[in-house]
Design a protein around this motif. Structure first.
Motif, PDB file in Angstrom:
ATOM      1  N   LYS A 134       0.803  -1.384   0.057  1.00  0.00           N
ATOM      2  CA  LYS A 134      -0.046   0.148   0.180  1.00  0.00           C
ATOM      3  C   LYS A 134       0.947   1.278   0.099  1.00  0.00           C
ATOM      4  CE  LYS A 134      -3.608  -2.483   2.450  1.00  0.00           C
ATOM      5  NZ  LYS A 134      -4.254  -2.734   3.761  1.00  0.00           N
ATOM      6  N   ILE A 135       0.461   2.258  -0.917  1.00  0.00           N
ATOM      7  CA  ILE A 135       1.114   3.562  -0.656  1.00  0.00           C
ATOM      8  C   ILE A 135      -0.010   4.523  -0.384  1.00  0.00           C
ATOM      9  CG2 ILE A 135       2.978   2.595  -2.454  1.00  0.00           C
ATOM     10  CD1 ILE A 135       1.494   4.295  -4.512  1.00  0.00           C
ATOM     11  N   LYS A 136       0.708   5.629   0.064  1.00  0.00           N
ATOM     12  CA  LYS A 136      -0.047   6.722   0.344  1.00  0.00           C
ATOM     13  C   LYS A 136       0.346   8.085  -0.699  1.00  0.00           C
ATOM     14  CE  LYS A 136      -1.258   9.773   4.158  1.00  0.00           C
ATOM     15  NZ  LYS A 136      -1.005  10.242   5.606  1.00  0.00           N
ATOM     16  N   VAL A 137      -0.957   8.585  -1.475  1.00  0.00           N
ATOM     17  CA  VAL A 137      -0.555   9.900  -2.329  1.00  0.00           C
ATOM     18  C   VAL A 137      -1.497  10.737  -2.171  1.00  0.00           C
ATOM     19  CG1 VAL A 137       0.116   7.962  -4.285  1.00  0.00           C
ATOM     20  CG2 VAL A 137      -2.080   8.463  -4.086  1.00  0.00           C
ATOM     21  N   ASP A 138      -1.152  11.913  -2.711  1.00  0.00           N
ATOM     22  CA  ASP A 138      -2.011  13.171  -2.551  1.00  0.00           C
ATOM     23  C   ASP A 138      -3.268  12.913  -3.661  1.00  0.00           C
ATOM     24  OD1 ASP A 138      -1.854  16.445  -3.517  1.00  0.00           O
ATOM     25  OD2 ASP A 138      -2.659  15.746  -1.678  1.00  0.00           O
ATOM     26  N   LYS A 139      -4.083  13.598  -2.988  1.00  0.00           N
ATOM     27  CA  LYS A 139      -5.654  13.232  -4.120  1.00  0.00           C
ATOM     28  C   LYS A 139      -5.235  13.979  -5.274  1.00  0.00           C
ATOM     29  CE  LYS A 139      -9.850  12.549  -1.290  1.00  0.00           C
ATOM     30  NZ  LYS A 139     -10.773  13.147  -0.819  1.00  0.00           N
ATOM     31  N   ASN A 140      -4.537  15.035  -5.416  1.00  0.00           N
ATOM     32  CA  ASN A 140      -4.412  15.902  -6.644  1.00  0.00           C
ATOM     33  C   ASN A 140      -3.454  14.956  -7.577  1.00  0.00           C
ATOM     34  OD1 ASN A 140      -5.818  18.042  -5.834  1.00  0.00           O
ATOM     35  ND2 ASN A 140      -4.077  18.870  -4.648  1.00  0.00           N
ATOM     36  N   SER A 141      -2.797  13.623  -7.271  1.00  0.00           N
ATOM     37  CA  SER A 141      -2.067  13.183  -7.995  1.00  0.00           C
ATOM     38  C   SER A 141      -2.772  12.124  -8.702  1.00  0.00           C
ATOM     39  CB  SER A 141      -0.890  12.569  -7.559  1.00  0.00           C
ATOM     40  OG  SER A 141      -1.065  11.503  -6.524  1.00  0.00           O
ATOM     41  N   ILE A 142      -4.122  11.937  -8.500  1.00  0.00           N
ATOM     42  CA  ILE A 142      -4.890  10.939  -8.949  1.00  0.00           C
ATOM     43  C   ILE A 142      -5.547  11.543 -10.060  1.00  0.00           C
ATOM     44  CG2 ILE A 142      -7.023   9.435  -8.650  1.00  0.00           C
ATOM     45  CD1 ILE A 142      -6.535   9.202  -5.529  1.00  0.00           C
ATOM     46  N   TYR A 143      -5.253  10.470 -11.486  1.00  0.00           N
ATOM     47  CA  TYR A 143      -5.717  11.242 -12.748  1.00  0.00           C
ATOM     48  C   TYR A 143      -6.704  10.756 -13.344  1.00  0.00           C
ATOM     49  CZ  TYR A 143      -4.903  12.851 -17.640  1.00  0.00           C
ATOM     50  OH  TYR A 143      -5.152  13.416 -18.596  1.00  0.00           O
ATOM     51  N   ALA A 144      -7.034   9.365 -13.388  1.00  0.00           N
ATOM     52  CA  ALA A 144      -7.965   8.891 -14.181  1.00  0.00           C
ATOM     53  C   ALA A 144      -8.528   7.558 -13.451  1.00  0.00           C
ATOM     54  CB  ALA A 144      -7.777   8.460 -15.442  1.00  0.00           C
ATOM     55  N   ASP A 145      -9.798   7.069 -13.870  1.00  0.00           N
ATOM     56  CA  ASP A 145     -10.342   5.778 -13.583  1.00  0.00           C
ATOM     57  C   ASP A 145      -9.695   4.753 -14.368  1.00  0.00           C
ATOM     58  OD1 ASP A 145     -11.816   3.702 -12.544  1.00  0.00           O
ATOM     59  OD2 ASP A 145     -13.702   4.572 -13.319  1.00  0.00           O
ATOM     60  N   ALA A 146      -9.267   3.714 -13.728  1.00  0.00           N
ATOM     61  CA  ALA A 146      -8.521   2.569 -14.660  1.00  0.00           C
ATOM     62  C   ALA A 146      -9.523   2.036 -15.510  1.00  0.00           C
ATOM     63  CB  ALA A 146      -7.937   1.884 -13.668  1.00  0.00           C
ATOM     64  N   GLN A 147     -10.659   1.808 -15.044  1.00  0.00           N
ATOM     65  CA  GLN A 147     -11.832   1.069 -15.559  1.00  0.00           C
ATOM     66  C   GLN A 147     -12.447   2.000 -16.960  1.00  0.00           C
ATOM     67  OE1 GLN A 147     -12.094  -1.923 -14.995  1.00  0.00           O
ATOM     68  NE2 GLN A 147     -10.596  -1.963 -13.436  1.00  0.00           N
ATOM     69  N   ALA A 148     -12.218   3.201 -16.803  1.00  0.00           N
ATOM     70  CA  ALA A 148     -12.705   3.971 -17.909  1.00  0.00           C
ATOM     71  C   ALA A 148     -12.232   3.868 -19.108  1.00  0.00           C
ATOM     72  CB  ALA A 148     -12.699   5.549 -17.500  1.00  0.00           C
ATOM     73  N   PRO A 149     -13.196   3.748 -20.227  1.00  0.00           N
ATOM     74  CA  PRO A 149     -12.476   3.553 -21.597  1.00  0.00           C
ATOM     75  C   PRO A 149     -11.794   4.518 -22.011  1.00  0.00           C
ATOM     76  CG  PRO A 149     -14.874   3.802 -21.872  1.00  0.00           C
ATOM     77  CD  PRO A 149     -14.543   3.868 -20.316  1.00  0.00           C
ATOM     78  N   SER A 150     -11.688   5.619 -21.756  1.00  0.00           N
ATOM     79  CA  SER A 150     -10.823   6.864 -22.173  1.00  0.00           C
ATOM     80  C   SER A 150      -9.536   6.345 -21.659  1.00  0.00           C
ATOM     81  CB  SER A 150     -11.339   8.242 -21.972  1.00  0.00           C
ATOM     82  OG  SER A 150     -11.397   8.234 -20.477  1.00  0.00           O
ATOM     83  N   ALA A 151      -9.303   6.017 -20.399  1.00  0.00           N
ATOM     84  CA  ALA A 151      -8.154   5.804 -19.946  1.00  0.00           C
ATOM     85  C   ALA A 151      -7.549   4.437 -20.676  1.00  0.00           C
ATOM     86  CB  ALA A 151      -8.230   5.363 -18.333  1.00  0.00           C
ATOM     87  N   GLN A 152      -8.194   3.575 -21.188  1.00  0.00           N
ATOM     88  CA  GLN A 152      -7.619   2.446 -21.687  1.00  0.00           C
ATOM     89  C   GLN A 152      -6.959   2.765 -22.995  1.00  0.00           C
ATOM     90  OE1 GLN A 152     -10.344  -0.633 -21.322  1.00  0.00           O
ATOM     91  NE2 GLN A 152     -10.235  -0.934 -19.300  1.00  0.00           N
ATOM     92  N   SER A 153      -7.678   3.923 -23.857  1.00  0.00           N
ATOM     93  CA  SER A 153      -7.430   4.001 -25.267  1.00  0.00           C
ATOM     94  C   SER A 153      -5.987   4.822 -25.099  1.00  0.00           C
ATOM     95  CB  SER A 153      -8.622   4.608 -25.908  1.00  0.00           C
ATOM     96  OG  SER A 153      -8.843   5.962 -25.541  1.00  0.00           O
ATOM     97  N   LYS A 154      -5.721   5.486 -24.239  1.00  0.00           N
ATOM     98  CA  LYS A 154      -4.724   6.317 -24.244  1.00  0.00           C
ATOM     99  C   LYS A 154      -3.402   5.762 -24.310  1.00  0.00           C
ATOM    100  CE  LYS A 154      -6.793  10.616 -22.922  1.00  0.00           C
ATOM    101  NZ  LYS A 154      -6.836  11.605 -22.090  1.00  0.00           N
TER     102      LYS A 154
END
Length: 104
Positions: A84-104
Motif C-alpha cells: 500500500k502507498i499513500k498518495v495525494d488526492k491531486n495526483s490521482i488522474y483517471a479511473d482505470a476502468q474508464a474506456p478513455s483511460a484504456q485507449s490512451k
C-alpha cells in the motif's frame, strides 16, 4: 516632410482591421485551447471529489491501483497484494476502468 505623412495616413485605416484580427485570434485561441482545458480540469476535479473505496485508479505518475481508504488530502492505494502507498488526492488522474483511460 510630406513624404513621411503619406505612409502615416495610410496606416490610420488599418487600425480597425488590426484590432479585429487580434480579437479573432484571441477568440480562436479561447475556443480551441483555453475552453477545452478548463473543461478537462473540471472533469478531473469532479472525479477526485467522487472517489470511492475499492475503485481502480491511475495516478499522474502512471501507477495503477485500487483505493483502500480515503483521508482528507491523501488516499491509500493498494498497488499489489499487501503493498500500500499513500498518495495525494491531486495526483490521482483517471479511473482505470474508464474506456478513455484504456485507449490512451
Amino acid at each position: 516632410m510630406n513624404l513621411l505623412t503619406v505612409p502615416l495616413q495610410a496606416q490610420g485605416g488599418a487600425d480597425y482591421s488590426f484590432l479585429i484580427m487580434m480579437v479573432a485570434i484571441f477568440a480562436i485561441m479561447y475556443f480551441f485551447m483555453i475552453r477545452p482545458q478548463n473543461k478537462k480540469q473540471k472533469e478531473i476535479a469532479n472525479f477526485r471529489k467522487n472517489l470511492e473505496v475499492g475503485q481502480s485508479i491511475v495516478t499522474a505518475g502512471g501507477i495503477y491501483g485500487k483505493i483502500k481508504s480515503i483521508e482528507d488530502n491523501a488516499v491509500i492505494i493498494e498497488i499489489a497484494p499487501s503493498v500500500k502507498i499513500k498518495v495525494d488526492k491531486n495526483s490521482i488522474y483517471a479511473d482505470a476502468q474508464a474506456p478513455s483511460a484504456q485507449s490512451k
